[in-house]
Design a protein around this motif. Structure first.
Motif, PDB file in Angstrom:
ATOM      1  N   GLU A  27     -58.601 -19.781  39.865  1.00 26.06           N
ATOM      2  CA  GLU A  27     -57.297 -19.352  39.370  1.00 26.06           C
ATOM      3  C   GLU A  27     -56.106 -20.007  40.065  1.00 26.06           C
ATOM      4  O   GLU A  27     -55.139 -20.399  39.428  1.00 26.06           O
ATOM      5  CB  GLU A  27     -57.187 -17.826  39.476  1.00 26.06           C
ATOM      6  N   GLU A  87     -53.152 -16.031  28.096  1.00 31.17           N
ATOM      7  CA  GLU A  87     -54.378 -15.337  28.476  1.00 31.17           C
ATOM      8  C   GLU A  87     -54.250 -13.834  28.268  1.00 31.17           C
ATOM      9  O   GLU A  87     -53.280 -13.215  28.703  1.00 31.17           O
ATOM     10  CB  GLU A  87     -54.703 -15.625  29.945  1.00 31.17           C
ATOM     11  N   LYS A 113     -55.357 -10.591  29.484  1.00 31.36           N
ATOM     12  CA  LYS A 113     -55.977 -10.107  30.716  1.00 31.36           C
ATOM     13  C   LYS A 113     -56.534  -8.693  30.584  1.00 31.36           C
ATOM     14  O   LYS A 113     -56.953  -8.093  31.568  1.00 31.36           O
ATOM     15  CB  LYS A 113     -54.974 -10.175  31.864  1.00 31.36           C
ATOM     16  N   GLN A 151     -62.082 -13.955  25.947  1.00 30.42           N
ATOM     17  CA  GLN A 151     -62.989 -14.578  26.911  1.00 30.42           C
ATOM     18  C   GLN A 151     -64.119 -15.304  26.185  1.00 30.42           C
ATOM     19  O   GLN A 151     -64.513 -16.408  26.561  1.00 30.42           O
ATOM     20  CB  GLN A 151     -63.570 -13.517  27.847  1.00 30.42           C
TER      21      GLN A 151
END
Length: 321
Positions: free
Chosen positions: A87, A125, A127, A134
């Motif tokens: 990350e 993204e 989250k 994903q």
């Protein structure tokens, strides 16, 4: 020669039958669709050209990539490289293996280094726990790498019999899928990657997360995506040769877990553990280049060139939310 090709065809056919055909078809795409390659820039590093390109993704949008081309006419071996998804790393993109690819160009290798979906402009993204994104991002990455094979094999200077894949961490998992799906690859180097959801789900970490997000939600998610497990594919990597590289200084991906992954991989394979963090180290890089040199029948490189490739920095563990 004809008998050898027939035998290889029968081996590949038997592998395809052994796998679930529905699962394999989930990664189908139109190979005849235009690649629509666009070039944004060109850099010369000695006799090596680094093209800044993009090509059309089968799932929409464009795949930014570096195309590294040696001098000469070939035919050259080819390698597709997949970066890690650490990350807080500045190399969470196609830059991770660029220096290595440029060095290997001196041995006669054309390289394609792509940005995964998370590294592309405009990517947002999700989250939220257990987001379908994903899985859809993973499917896109697998298909984009397959499209990368089309791009390389469309080149007259690439030898289709000498095609390898190198993937690190997340993209090692992607390589696990590719090994069972796309038989155009002859060799794989899978570095410090998870290769089995089935094994992961048996860990205490997975059970703790299951309790955190709710067992019903967790079980429904993994039931929906159970087919999207690299272990179902890497066990059918043959006849490709797989070299597995793992690090000893890991918290989740321990040596014991790494050996359990390795046990799933079909033969021929080799496994080596390094006294290193997730980024691995210079020894792993030397071994990786030696493996590619042997398997792809490359001209051996000067060890000084290999030693000059910078190490991948290992950032600290990202803070948990």
């Amino acid at each position: 020669m004809i008998l050898r090709l027939l035998a290889l065809s029968l081996v590949i056919s038997s592998i395809a039958v052994a796998q679930n055909s529905t699962e394999l078809h989930n990664f189908d795409y139109d190979r005849n669709a235009p690649l629509d390659i666009k070039e944004a820039g060109l850099e010369r590093r000695g006799g090596v050209e680094v093209h800044d390109i993009s090509y059309a993704s089968p799932k929409g949008g464009r795949v930014p990539a570096y195309l590294v081309v040696p001098s000469g006419k070939g035919p050259f071996a080819a390698v597709i490289w997949g970066h890690w998804y650490w990350e807080n790393s500045e190399f969470r993109n196609r830059k991770e293996f660029l220096a290595e690819a440029v060095t290997l160009a001196n041995a006669g290798v054309v390289s394609l280094l792509t940005d995964g979906p998370i590294a592309r402009p405009g990517h947002l993204e999700d989250k939220a726990p257990l987001s379908d994104q994903q899985s859809t991002d993973l499917i896109q990455q697998i298909m984009d790498m397959r499209r990368g094979v089309d791009l390389l094999l469309a080149r007259k200077d690439v030898d289709p019999r000498r095609l390898a894949y190198v993937g690190h961490s997340y993209d090692a998992s992607v390589g696990g899928f590719l090994s069972g799906i796309d038989k155009r690859f002859k060799e794989f180097v899978l570095m410090a990657g998870s290769l089995s959801d089935e094994l992961n789900l048996k860990t205490k970490e997975a059970e703790a997360y299951r309790q955190k997000v709710g067992p019903e939600k967790f079980d429904a998610f993994y039931s929906k995506w159970a087919w999207l497990d690299p272990g179902k594919f890497v066990s059918h990597a043959a006849p490709a040769t797989v070299f597995l590289q793992y690090a000893s200084q890991e918290t989740f991906l321990t040596p014991e877990r790494a050996r359990a992954y390795a046990a799933l991989v079909s033969e021929p394979k080799s496994f080596k553990e390094y006294d290193a963090p997730h980024a691995l180290n210079a020894e792993a890089r030397r071994d990786r280049i030696a493996f590619l040199t042997e398997q792809l029948n490359l001209k051996p490189l000067d060890p000084k060139l290999i030693a000059a490739i910078p190490d991948l920095p290992q950032p600290p563990e990202p803070k948990q939310q």
